[in-house]
Design a protein around this motif. Structure first.
Motif, PDB file in Angstrom:
ATOM      1  N   LEU A  32      -1.349 -11.709  -0.896  1.00  0.00           N
ATOM      2  CA  LEU A  32      -0.297 -11.473   0.089  1.00  0.00           C
ATOM      3  C   LEU A  32      -0.519 -12.305   1.349  1.00  0.00           C
ATOM      4  CD1 LEU A  32       0.235  -7.619  -0.200  1.00  0.00           C
ATOM      5  CD2 LEU A  32       1.778  -9.449  -0.984  1.00  0.00           C
ATOM      6  N   SER A  33      -1.760 -12.397   1.810  1.00  0.00           N
ATOM      7  CA  SER A  33      -2.070 -13.221   2.982  1.00  0.00           C
ATOM      8  C   SER A  33      -1.764 -14.691   2.704  1.00  0.00           C
ATOM      9  CB  SER A  33      -3.536 -13.067   3.373  1.00  0.00           C
ATOM     10  OG  SER A  33      -3.799 -11.746   3.769  1.00  0.00           O
ATOM     11  N   CYS A  34      -2.100 -15.153   1.513  1.00  0.00           N
ATOM     12  CA  CYS A  34      -1.821 -16.529   1.106  1.00  0.00           C
ATOM     13  C   CYS A  34      -0.315 -16.794   1.109  1.00  0.00           C
ATOM     14  CB  CYS A  34      -2.407 -16.772  -0.281  1.00  0.00           C
ATOM     15  SG  CYS A  34      -1.938 -18.328  -1.065  1.00  0.00           S
ATOM     16  N   LEU A  35       0.453 -15.870   0.545  1.00  0.00           N
ATOM     17  CA  LEU A  35       1.903 -16.043   0.471  1.00  0.00           C
ATOM     18  C   LEU A  35       2.539 -16.012   1.860  1.00  0.00           C
ATOM     19  CD1 LEU A  35       2.654 -13.879  -2.682  1.00  0.00           C
ATOM     20  CD2 LEU A  35       2.503 -16.377  -2.518  1.00  0.00           C
ATOM     21  N   GLU A  36       2.046 -15.133   2.715  1.00  0.00           N
ATOM     22  CA  GLU A  36       2.568 -15.062   4.073  1.00  0.00           C
ATOM     23  C   GLU A  36       2.295 -16.367   4.829  1.00  0.00           C
ATOM     24  OE1 GLU A  36       3.097 -11.684   7.403  1.00  0.00           O
ATOM     25  OE2 GLU A  36       1.138 -11.738   6.423  1.00  0.00           O
ATOM     26  N   ALA A  37       1.095 -16.914   4.687  1.00  0.00           N
ATOM     27  CA  ALA A  37       0.763 -18.189   5.324  1.00  0.00           C
ATOM     28  C   ALA A  37       1.636 -19.315   4.777  1.00  0.00           C
ATOM     29  CB  ALA A  37      -0.718 -18.516   5.119  1.00  0.00           C
ATOM     30  N   PHE A  38       1.851 -19.313   3.468  1.00  0.00           N
ATOM     31  CA  PHE A  38       2.698 -20.340   2.861  1.00  0.00           C
ATOM     32  C   PHE A  38       4.124 -20.249   3.403  1.00  0.00           C
ATOM     33  CE2 PHE A  38       5.875 -21.542  -0.252  1.00  0.00           C
ATOM     34  CZ  PHE A  38       5.546 -22.886  -0.430  1.00  0.00           C
ATOM     35  N   MET A  39       4.670 -19.047   3.449  1.00  0.00           N
ATOM     36  CA  MET A  39       6.042 -18.874   3.917  1.00  0.00           C
ATOM     37  C   MET A  39       6.189 -19.275   5.387  1.00  0.00           C
ATOM     38  SD  MET A  39       6.951 -15.362   1.841  1.00  0.00           S
ATOM     39  CE  MET A  39       8.619 -15.151   2.480  1.00  0.00           C
ATOM     40  N   LYS A  43      -4.407  10.112  -1.695  1.00  0.00           N
ATOM     41  CA  LYS A  43      -3.397  10.033  -0.636  1.00  0.00           C
ATOM     42  C   LYS A  43      -3.929   9.350   0.624  1.00  0.00           C
ATOM     43  CE  LYS A  43      -0.168  12.277  -2.808  1.00  0.00           C
ATOM     44  NZ  LYS A  43       0.619  11.462  -3.668  1.00  0.00           N
ATOM     45  N   ASP A  44      -5.230   9.402   0.854  1.00  0.00           N
ATOM     46  CA  ASP A  44      -5.774   8.819   2.084  1.00  0.00           C
ATOM     47  C   ASP A  44      -6.045   7.317   1.977  1.00  0.00           C
ATOM     48  OD1 ASP A  44      -7.908   9.018   0.369  1.00  0.00           O
ATOM     49  OD2 ASP A  44      -9.298   9.830   1.854  1.00  0.00           O
ATOM     50  N   GLU A  45      -5.683   6.688   0.886  1.00  0.00           N
ATOM     51  CA  GLU A  45      -5.852   5.235   0.743  1.00  0.00           C
ATOM     52  C   GLU A  45      -4.654   4.523   1.382  1.00  0.00           C
ATOM     53  OE1 GLU A  45      -8.239   3.311  -0.169  1.00  0.00           O
ATOM     54  OE2 GLU A  45      -9.617   4.692  -1.144  1.00  0.00           O
ATOM     55  N   TRP A  46      -4.570   4.586   2.704  1.00  0.00           N
ATOM     56  CA  TRP A  46      -3.448   4.028   3.452  1.00  0.00           C
ATOM     57  C   TRP A  46      -3.329   2.518   3.289  1.00  0.00           C
ATOM     58  CZ3 TRP A  46      -4.855   0.289   6.820  1.00  0.00           C
ATOM     59  CH2 TRP A  46      -6.198   0.268   7.214  1.00  0.00           C
ATOM     60  N   SER A  47      -4.420   1.842   2.983  1.00  0.00           N
ATOM     61  CA  SER A  47      -4.373   0.380   2.901  1.00  0.00           C
ATOM     62  C   SER A  47      -3.509  -0.093   1.731  1.00  0.00           C
ATOM     63  CB  SER A  47      -5.774  -0.211   2.809  1.00  0.00           C
ATOM     64  OG  SER A  47      -6.434   0.243   1.660  1.00  0.00           O
ATOM     65  N   TYR A  48      -3.437   0.689   0.656  1.00  0.00           N
ATOM     66  CA  TYR A  48      -2.553   0.311  -0.447  1.00  0.00           C
ATOM     67  C   TYR A  48      -1.086   0.432  -0.030  1.00  0.00           C
ATOM     68  CZ  TYR A  48      -6.657   0.504  -3.490  1.00  0.00           C
ATOM     69  OH  TYR A  48      -7.880   0.294  -4.074  1.00  0.00           O
ATOM     70  N   ARG A  49      -0.767   1.451   0.740  1.00  0.00           N
ATOM     71  CA  ARG A  49       0.605   1.603   1.257  1.00  0.00           C
ATOM     72  C   ARG A  49       0.932   0.423   2.174  1.00  0.00           C
ATOM     73  NH1 ARG A  49       4.591   3.818  -0.484  1.00  0.00           N
ATOM     74  NH2 ARG A  49       3.359   5.626  -1.009  1.00  0.00           N
ATOM     75  N   ARG A  50      -0.038   0.026   3.028  1.00  0.00           N
ATOM     76  CA  ARG A  50       0.163  -1.125   3.920  1.00  0.00           C
ATOM     77  C   ARG A  50       0.449  -2.380   3.095  1.00  0.00           C
ATOM     78  NH1 ARG A  50      -5.176  -2.897   5.797  1.00  0.00           N
ATOM     79  NH2 ARG A  50      -5.046  -3.770   3.729  1.00  0.00           N
ATOM     80  N   ASP A  51      -0.322  -2.597   2.031  1.00  0.00           N
ATOM     81  CA  ASP A  51      -0.133  -3.784   1.203  1.00  0.00           C
ATOM     82  C   ASP A  51       1.205  -3.745   0.459  1.00  0.00           C
ATOM     83  OD1 ASP A  51      -2.520  -4.925   2.023  1.00  0.00           O
ATOM     84  OD2 ASP A  51      -3.646  -4.182   0.295  1.00  0.00           O
ATOM     85  N   LEU A  52       1.598  -2.588  -0.029  1.00  0.00           N
ATOM     86  CA  LEU A  52       2.908  -2.483  -0.679  1.00  0.00           C
ATOM     87  C   LEU A  52       4.008  -2.794   0.321  1.00  0.00           C
ATOM     88  CD1 LEU A  52       4.784  -1.851  -3.030  1.00  0.00           C
ATOM     89  CD2 LEU A  52       4.632   0.572  -2.391  1.00  0.00           C
ATOM     90  N   ASN A  53       3.913  -2.249   1.525  1.00  0.00           N
ATOM     91  CA  ASN A  53       4.930  -2.533   2.550  1.00  0.00           C
ATOM     92  C   ASN A  53       4.966  -4.017   2.896  1.00  0.00           C
ATOM     93  OD1 ASN A  53       5.774   0.120   2.662  1.00  0.00           O
ATOM     94  ND2 ASN A  53       4.430   0.639   4.362  1.00  0.00           N
ATOM     95  N   ALA A  54       3.812  -4.662   2.968  1.00  0.00           N
ATOM     96  CA  ALA A  54       3.766  -6.103   3.240  1.00  0.00           C
ATOM     97  C   ALA A  54       4.442  -6.874   2.106  1.00  0.00           C
ATOM     98  CB  ALA A  54       2.326  -6.569   3.419  1.00  0.00           C
ATOM     99  N   ALA A  55       4.168  -6.500   0.866  1.00  0.00           N
ATOM    100  CA  ALA A  55       4.788  -7.171  -0.280  1.00  0.00           C
ATOM    101  C   ALA A  55       6.304  -6.990  -0.260  1.00  0.00           C
ATOM    102  CB  ALA A  55       4.198  -6.644  -1.585  1.00  0.00           C
ATOM    103  N   LEU A  56       6.765  -5.795   0.061  1.00  0.00           N
ATOM    104  CA  LEU A  56       8.207  -5.540   0.138  1.00  0.00           C
ATOM    105  C   LEU A  56       8.849  -6.344   1.266  1.00  0.00           C
ATOM    106  CD1 LEU A  56       8.157  -1.688  -0.489  1.00  0.00           C
ATOM    107  CD2 LEU A  56       9.103  -3.449  -2.029  1.00  0.00           C
ATOM    108  N   ARG A  57       8.174  -6.432   2.409  1.00  0.00           N
ATOM    109  CA  ARG A  57       8.693  -7.206   3.550  1.00  0.00           C
ATOM    110  C   ARG A  57       8.789  -8.686   3.185  1.00  0.00           C
ATOM    111  NH1 ARG A  57       5.938 -10.161   6.853  1.00  0.00           N
ATOM    112  NH2 ARG A  57       3.960  -9.102   6.472  1.00  0.00           N
TER     113      ARG A  57
END
Length: 168
Positions: free
Chosen positions: A71-78, A145-159
């Motif tokens: 995701l970081s790679c794709l964001e930098a590319f975009m 449920k407390d693995e908030w970082s996966y939710r963050r990554d899903l939201n980043a992918a959706l964005r």
């Protein structure tokens, strides 16, 4: 662009596999793995552009970290036309570089082999972002449920997928 770089803008395939306890790679849909950031689940992303297999099942690494770094790679590319993904535990590098408007050169560098393909930028981004969304959605179904970082990554992918949908 070199004549030796295969190009097929119509075909991008992305699949995620997880390594089972027996060492076999199985589709994430069939794995039944439970995810935690400290569990270090191994897996592979199979990524093909046209006829070129850029990432294969043999390129195993910590799969949730790999997708987060993707995701970081794709964001930098975009944002700037170049994205670099260094695998978390292996000596592999995947590079995306815009070669002209609407086209991307994707290069895999490993210790033994190198693979390169050119494709339509939107097709490559769509394929990788769909893979990221599918991965993190599946992970959230099997993580505490407390693995908030996966939710963050899903939201980043959706964005990023939404931003990609507005590309021409």
């Amino acid at each position: 662009m070199s004549d030796s770089v295969p190009h097929d803008s119509r075909t991008v395939e992305v699949r995620t596999y997880l390594q089972s306890d027996s060492g076999e790679l199985v589709s994430i849909d069939l794995s039944g793995n439970e995810f935690h950031r400290d569990r270090y689940v191994q897996g592979a992303v199979e990524f093909r552009v046209g006829d070129v297999l850029l990432l294969g099942r043999e390129n195993i690494d910590t799969i949730d970290a790999l997708w987060s770094l993707m995701l970081s790679c794709l964001e930098a590319f975009m944002a700037g036309g170049t994205g670099v993904l260094r695998f978390p535990e292996r000596m592999y590098v995947l590079t995306l570089k815009r070669i002209r408007p609407g086209n991307v050169l994707v290069r895999f560098d490993g210790p033994v082999e190198k693979r390169t393909a050119a494709g339509n930028e939107k097709d490559v981004l769509d394929g990788l972002l769909a893979g990221a969304v599918d991965f993190f959605a599946a992970v959230l179904e099997s993580s505490p449920k407390d693995e908030w970082s996966y939710r963050r990554d899903l939201n980043a992918a959706l964005r990023l997928r939404e931003e990609c949908s507005r590309m021409r």
